[in-house]
Enzyme design. Structure first.
Site, PDB file in Angstrom:
ATOM      1  CG  ASP A   1      -8.747  -1.518  12.024  1.00 33.77           C
ATOM      2  OD1 ASP A   1      -7.775  -2.216  11.622  1.00 33.77           O
ATOM      3  OD2 ASP A   1      -9.159  -0.532  11.390  1.00 33.77           O
TER       4      ASP A   1
ATOM      5  CG  ASP B   1      -0.316  -0.572   2.473  1.00 32.35           C
ATOM      6  OD1 ASP B   1       0.925  -0.557   2.572  1.00 32.35           O
ATOM      7  OD2 ASP B   1      -1.053  -1.034   3.354  1.00 32.35           O
TER       8      ASP B   1
ATOM      9  CG  HIS C   1      -5.870  -2.505   8.922  1.00 35.22           C
ATOM     10  ND1 HIS C   1      -6.070  -1.247   9.477  1.00 35.22           N
ATOM     11  CD2 HIS C   1      -4.516  -2.667   8.905  1.00 35.22           C
ATOM     12  CE1 HIS C   1      -4.905  -0.706   9.760  1.00 35.22           C
ATOM     13  NE2 HIS C   1      -3.943  -1.553   9.433  1.00 35.22           N
TER      14      HIS C   1
ATOM     15  CD  GLU D   1      -8.632   0.888   7.937  1.00 34.02           C
ATOM     16  OE1 GLU D   1      -8.543  -0.115   8.672  1.00 34.02           O
ATOM     17  OE2 GLU D   1      -8.045   1.958   8.184  1.00 34.02           O
TER      18      GLU D   1
HETATM   19  C1  F6R Z   1       1.458  -1.439   6.062  1.00 37.08           C
HETATM   20  C2  F6R Z   1       0.200  -2.152   6.212  1.00 37.08           C
HETATM   21  C3  F6R Z   1      -0.603  -2.115   7.464  1.00 37.08           C
HETATM   22  C4  F6R Z   1       0.234  -2.388   8.711  1.00 37.08           C
HETATM   23  C5  F6R Z   1      -0.651  -2.338   9.952  1.00 37.08           C
HETATM   24  C6  F6R Z   1       0.159  -2.528  11.222  1.00 37.08           C
HETATM   25  O1  F6R Z   1       2.022  -1.631   4.799  1.00 37.08           O
HETATM   26  O2  F6R Z   1      -0.181  -2.761   5.275  1.00 37.08           O
HETATM   27  O3  F6R Z   1      -1.637  -3.058   7.374  1.00 37.08           O
HETATM   28  O4  F6R Z   1       0.816  -3.648   8.587  1.00 37.08           O
HETATM   29  O5  F6R Z   1      -1.320  -1.128  10.007  1.00 37.08           O
HETATM   30  O6  F6R Z   1       1.054  -1.458  11.376  1.00 37.08           O
HETATM   31  P1  F6R Z   1       2.196  -1.507  12.480  1.00 37.08           P
HETATM   32  O7  F6R Z   1       3.132  -2.594  12.084  1.00 37.08           O
HETATM   33  O8  F6R Z   1       2.847  -0.160  12.413  1.00 37.08           O
HETATM   34  O9  F6R Z   1       1.531  -1.783  13.773  1.00 37.08           O
END
Ligand code: F6R
Length: 267
Positions: free
Chosen positions: A136, A67, A138, A143
């Site tokens: 959450d 992403d 995701h 989301e």
């Molecule tokens: C990032 C991504 C997100 C993160 C998630 C957890 O490329 O795809 O899904 O993996 O938000 O983020 P952290 O590791 O910062 O807790």
């Protein structure tokens, strides 16, 4: 789903790196799916160490990131392209022309998303997709409520995600509200998924993902439909798992099998 519970984030990183390194050695032209955020940082550090100290060769590897924030140029310190360059790509011998991150400043997002999907297919699909998980539930920026068949597209971030990610920005209002993200359907087409989670704040999302029902409200739970997922989590993220003792027993049995210590009855 294979669940490996490690003591802390350091051992999660080392354990995850074993899977990535084994693939890169076995298939030097492999296609890696990569994630950003705090969770995979230890994994990237360990892979950089393996490259420097053991010659792990990324020269023929191709990568696709999950992403990118909409509106940030690749030179912005909080863009995911910048993150990947500074935390990983600049420290290994990957050909950066073979690294792909969605373009958060594309003129036509729909066309760009289709092109991204096409590029993944042209490269033969993703061999191993590294995933973090949001509090959450995701994966990528899918989301709650995202279609479990979704493809790469624009997504509006929830206020929970914006709050979680505000720690990387000077001011919370600077966090972009939109992202271009691979879909759940795109992720499920990867040959293997490596889900990483560390910390107590991920415990509920991990329980719901691994032991809850499959639901679009926790998009990571769709991984239950995938035939090859390895979840590597630390003790804190594993806190709420009901079957953690069983997961440990499975790993012990695997190790016994591999080391030839497994005994058949009657032997
Ligand atoms: C990032 C991504 C997100 C993160 C998630 C957890 O490329 O795809 O899904 O993996 O938000 O983020 P952290 O590791 O910062 O807790």
């Amino acid at each position: 789903m294979r669940v490996i519970v490690e003591s802390d984030s350091e051992t999660v990183a080392r354990s995850a790196a074993v899977f990535v390194a084994a693939l890169v050695r076995k298939k030097p032209t492999c296609v890696l799916g990569l994630a950003t955020g705090g969770t995979p940082l230890g994994l990237y550090r360990e892979l950089i160490r393996l490259h420097r100290e053991e010659g792990l060769d990324f020269s023929r590897v191709t990568s696709f990131n999950l992403d990118e924030y909409v509106g940030l140029p690749p030179t912005h310190p909080q863009s995911y392209r910048y993150f990947m360059k500074s935390n990983f790509f600049d420290h290994i011998n990957i050909d950066q022309r073979n690294t792909h991150v969605p373009d958060g400043r594309a003129e036509d997002f729909e066309e760009h998303a289709e092109e991204y999907e096409r590029r993944i297919k042209e490269e033969g699909g993703i061999d191993l997709q590294v995933l973090g998980i949001g509090s959450d539930g995701h994966i990528a920026f899918n989301e709650p409520g995202s279609s479990l068949g979704s493809r790469t597209r624009l997504k509006t971030l929830t206020s929970e995600t914006v709050r979680d990610n505000a720690r990387f920005f000077d001011k919370p209002e600077e966090v972009p509200r939109l992202a271009l993200t691979m879909g759940v359907g795109t992720i499920l087409e990867s040959r293997r998924c490596l889900l990483l989670a560390c910390g107590k704040h991920k415990a509920e999302a991990i329980r719901a993902t691994i032991e809850g029902p499959v639901t679009a409200q926790i998009t990571a739970s769709a991984l239950q439909l995938h035939r090859d997922v390895v979840a590597v989590v630390d003790e804190e993220a594993a806190t709420n798992l009901w079957r953690r003792d069983y997961y440990r027993e499975v790993e012990q049995a695997q190790q016994a099998l591999q080391s030839g210590k497994f005994k058949f009855l009657g032997q």
